[in-house]
Design an enzyme around this catalytic site. Structure first.
Site, PDB file in Angstrom:
ATOM      1  CG  ASP A 126       5.582  61.631 -11.181  1.00  0.00           C
ATOM      2  OD1 ASP A 126       5.287  62.263 -12.236  1.00  0.00           O
ATOM      3  OD2 ASP A 126       4.722  61.667 -10.405  1.00  0.00           O
ATOM      4  CD  GLU A 176       7.489  65.451 -13.494  1.00  0.00           C
ATOM      5  OE1 GLU A 176       6.786  66.534 -14.102  1.00  0.00           O
ATOM      6  OE2 GLU A 176       7.336  64.954 -12.535  1.00  0.00           O
TER       7      GLU A 176
END
Ligand code: GLC
Length: 647
Positions: free
Chosen positions: A281, A323
């Site tokens: 993330d 990401e």
């Protein structure tokens, strides 16, 4: 001080664990031998200036070896059985979902695998499952314990059992590691609050505004409405803490090698749970430097390359997804560049293409999208995209202004049009989204809303307009077709397979009302899902259309991601088309992004070095004859065709 980089002692460290080049660890030994020098170079490029760099590096190596040793025999076997390019296959189709909102709990997920199978989904991204304080969770992206499954979802044992069942059924698992920050309730943050210097060094903490001001001078704001600025005052320890996202998400300080070691341990812990693809993330943010935007910095890339190398040694069956939702040129760097091309993340989100598809849908014009392709096509062989239409986040219009200018439009006006179109305020727009994170200082805004509502289904159902209902379903399928066929692992978003509309109930929940991304995070209604079996319902039309696309994808090896896409020239600017080729299979996909029928000259099919004569349309199941250049293929409003060259 320059420390000489040499591979003097990995053998002795491995020896501490009783590992040598022969016997049952031979494969691991080979990987260690192959990757060691790279690992060391990367580590010293980041931490080489520290006095204890050598000691810390050896600790990191011990962590990697221990993780390998605690990896289960079945996962080690799976590592060896996976081909290096397993994730490029056209056989994979993913779905991203919240277990609680989709199924109720992890335990109940097992019972939903048959549903996935019915649709053709064999790869699941389970949204964050680890402990996260309710009310301050950012949908699970504010983690207070990286090893404890949140009680709301179930237990670690249930997660392991689900993973085993999935693997037994030929499915793959993707989980997140929230690398950039922890919850302010994480043990490290609590210890920092109570004054422990060791843990204060895990974060960016300052006594006064002197350094925070320097940082903020160049840092953009991520959530300007709900969490403005990049620092938060902690009453407990009387310090300013860096909080790039929400004020309850404390940024980890990777200048401290202990932070890297602990977080790498967590990554390898997830690997040992049997994760096939780990979603890192927000990797763009993991290194900070005053005077910069604190995004996409070279050290962030070195850290990711180091993580990739460590995973490659300890648990090679787990691939890595970065990401990075940033500008196109920056996204490309997450695959690694120069002599490190292909050695960083195996996957990145194709956020550029996703946003450009929405651009095409609103404007009916494919030219901005085409401007981006020379950049996107530089993806290194062996890496892949997560290809998607919607996800749990907003849609950011993060592509470059020059792409819009080159397509003959004014960037400011065009972006304003897109924002107005998707939030439904542009006259005649059927879209029912909302602006997310509007920043009055910069004029930026992103877009929230479910796939179906953004495609006009909500407005059409409200107006009881059957033609518009049909048109919005057609738009949904057009958008999905492009995500499924243009290259990469398609990641569907739960609810979209049934045409879920926006859910406005979040407005009444104080833990969610400040974040309108919750409007597209539905709670599944299984009675609604059952409607997929009743002919003529919206659910049935969307579900069966999607299911057909998935079946077609799985039947066509040319759709596996071998960076084999070539775009058609825009003979008709409303029509986007591309060719995918592998060995003797050739597939054209053409889609009309206009609400009127479009005419595409047959010449468009003849500019690829061959002249097709007969085409098989996999959607309508009819054979088409390619006619002369002054004749046209006619595409219905938002119609698309998946055409295999027969001769
Ligand atoms: C990622 C997540 C998003 C979250 C953010 C902060 O972008 O997808 O939902 O808010 O990271 O963790």
């Amino acid at each position: 001080m320059i420390i000489e980089v040499g591979n003097k002692d990995y053998k002795s460290i491995a020896g501490e664990f009783g590992i040598s080049g022969s016997g049952k660890h031979a494969e691991f030994w080979k990987r260690l031998e192959l990757g060691y020098e790279n690992l060391r170079q990367l580590y010293f490029s980041i931490y080489g200036h520290l006095e204890d760099a050598e000691v810390k590096f050896q600790d990191l190596l011990r962590s990697i070896i221990s993780a390998y040793l605690s990896r289960s025999a079945d996962l080690k076997k799976r590592d060896l059985s996976k081909k290096p390019d397993w994730f490029l296959s056209n056989d994979l189709v993913g779905m991203s979902l919240y277990v609680d909102r989709f199924a109720g709990s992890i335990a109940q997920m097992e019972g939903k695998l048959a549903y996935m199978d019915e649709l053709g989904v064999n790869f699941l991204h389970l949204m964050p499952l680890f402990e996260s304080p309710q009310g301050e969770s950012d949908g699970g992206y504010a983690v207070s314990d990286f090893r404890k499954v949140d009680e709301r979802f179930g237990t670690l044992e249930e997660l392991s059992s689900l993973r085993k069942k999935m693997h037994d059924e030929g499915m793959y698992l993707m989980l997140d590691i929230v690398l950039n920050h922890t919850s302010h309730r994480h043990e490290w943050a609590e210890k920092a609050k109570s004054g422990e210097k060791k843990y204060q060094d895990y974060f960016y903490m300052y006594d006064n505004r002197w350094i925070p001001n320097q940082f903020e001078a160049a840092m953009p704001e991520i959530f300007p409405e709900s969490s403005p600025g990049n620092f938060t005052w902690s009453e407990d320890c009387q310090k300013w803490v860096m909080t790039v996202f929400h004020n309850y998400q404390w940024d980890l300080n990777y200048r401290n090698p202990e932070v890297l070691r602990e977080m790498l341990d967590n990554i390898l812990f997830y690997a040992n749970l049997g994760v096939d693809l780990i979603r890192i993330d927000a990797p763009a943010f993991i290194w900070k430097e005053t005077g910069t935007s604190c995004q996409n910095l070279p050290q962030a890339h070195s850290l990711l390359q180091l993580i990739k190398q460590a995973v490659q040694i300890a648990s090679p069956g787990m691939a890595i997804l970065g990401e990075a939702i940033v500008a196109p040129n920056f996204i490309m760097e997450y695959f690694g560049k120069g002599d490190r091309a292909g050695k960083e993340c195996d996957f990145a989100y194709n956020a550029t293409q996703m946003a450009l598809q929405w651009d095409m849908l609103a404007s009916g014009d494919t030219r901005v999208m085409l401007e981006a392709q020379p950049i996107l096509q530089q993806k290194p062989q062996g890496t892949s995209w997560i290809s998607y239409t919607r996800c749990h986040d907003d849609i950011g219009l993060g592509y470059d202004d020059w792409m819009i200018s080159k397509a003959g439009k004014d960037p400011y006006m065009h972006r304003s049009f897109l924002k107005n179109y998707f939030s439904g305020s542009f006259p005649g727009s059927p879209s029912r989204g909302a602006l997310f994170s509007s920043n009055p200082k910069t004029g930026d805004a992103r877009i929230s809303g479910s796939l179906a509502s953004l495609c006009g289904l909500e407005a059409a159902l409200y107006a009881k307009d059957a033609y518009q209902v049909a048109l919005s379903i057609q738009k949904i399928l057009l958008m999905q077709a492009f995500s499924i066929f243009q290259g990469g692992l398609p990641m569907l978003y739960y609810g979209d397979e049934l045409g879920y509309l926006n859910d406005y109930t979040f407005q009444h929940d104080p833990a969610k009302s400040y974040d309108n991304r919750w409007m597209h995070r539905p709670i599944n209604d299984w009675e609604k899902a059952a409607e997929r079996h009743t002919e003529g319902t919206v659910e049935e039309r969307v579900f069966s259309g999607l299911k057909q696309l998935i079946q077609i994808r799985k039947s066509l090896p040319a759709i596996s991601d071998n960076s084999n896409i070539r775009w058609m020239n825009p003979h008709n600017i409303h029509v986007a088309g591309f060719l995918r080729e592998k060995e003797d299979q050739r597939i054209f996909v053409v889609g009309n992004y206009s609400d009127k029928a479009s005419f595409l000259t047959w010449y468009a099919f003849k500019e690829f070095g061959f002249s097709p004569k007969k085409l098989w349309d996999h959607v309508s199941k009819e054979e088409l004859s390619v006619a002369s250049d002054d004749q046209y293929l006619i595409l219905e409003p938002y119609g698309f065709r998946i055409l295999e060259v027969l001769s």
